[in-house]
Design a protein around this motif. Structure first.
Motif: not given
Length: 143
Positions: A78-82
């Motif tokens: 999953w993505v934690t920072k963009i």
């Protein structure tokens, strides 16, 4: 939402102690990351992520040894920072009742022709936001 990847274990993944070697986990993470990032791109004619990307950082917490077996291991991503020109992907390599590894990778989209980093496109950002989750219990990806 998390991306789920079923990763087969190979006999050659083991080290002299009979468990999966620490370096092999980077390959597992790469397989899961490529499977995740290319869900958006080439198949549907989208140019997203097809221009290239580079890994800027890996962080791995080895929680338990993983012993070779015939059943695949699950990798949740999953993505934690963009950011404007980077993203952080978190992972757990696990079975339903045990976690072997917690990790994170900073990925930078890269313009191969210009040989420099590039910004994340609106289409990429929209895709990544579907997998955004910063709530992780401890481990490397919490950083």
């Amino acid at each position: 939402m998390r991306h789920i990847y079923s990763c087969p274990l190979r006999w050659s993944d083991m080290d002299a102690f009979g468990h999966v070697n620490n370096v092999v986990f980077l390959r597992y993470l790469e397989e899961a990351r490529i499977d995740f990032m290319f869900r958006l791109a080439p198949g549907d004619g989208s140019p997203s992520f097809s221009g290239g990307s580079v890994v800027a950082r890996h962080e791995i917490d080895y929680v338990r040894p993983l012993v070779h077996r015939h059943a695949p291991v699950t990798i949740e991503s999953w993505v934690t920072k963009i950011g404007a020109a980077s993203l952080t992907i978190a992972y757990e390599i696990k079975d339903p009742d045990v976690t072997y590894v917690r990790a994170s990778t900073v990925v930078v989209p890269f313009d191969l022709e210009a040989q420099r980093p590039r910004r994340i496109s609106a289409e990429e950002r929209s895709f990544l936001e579907e997998y955004m989750d910063d709530g992780m219990q401890g481990g490397a990806a919490a950083a």
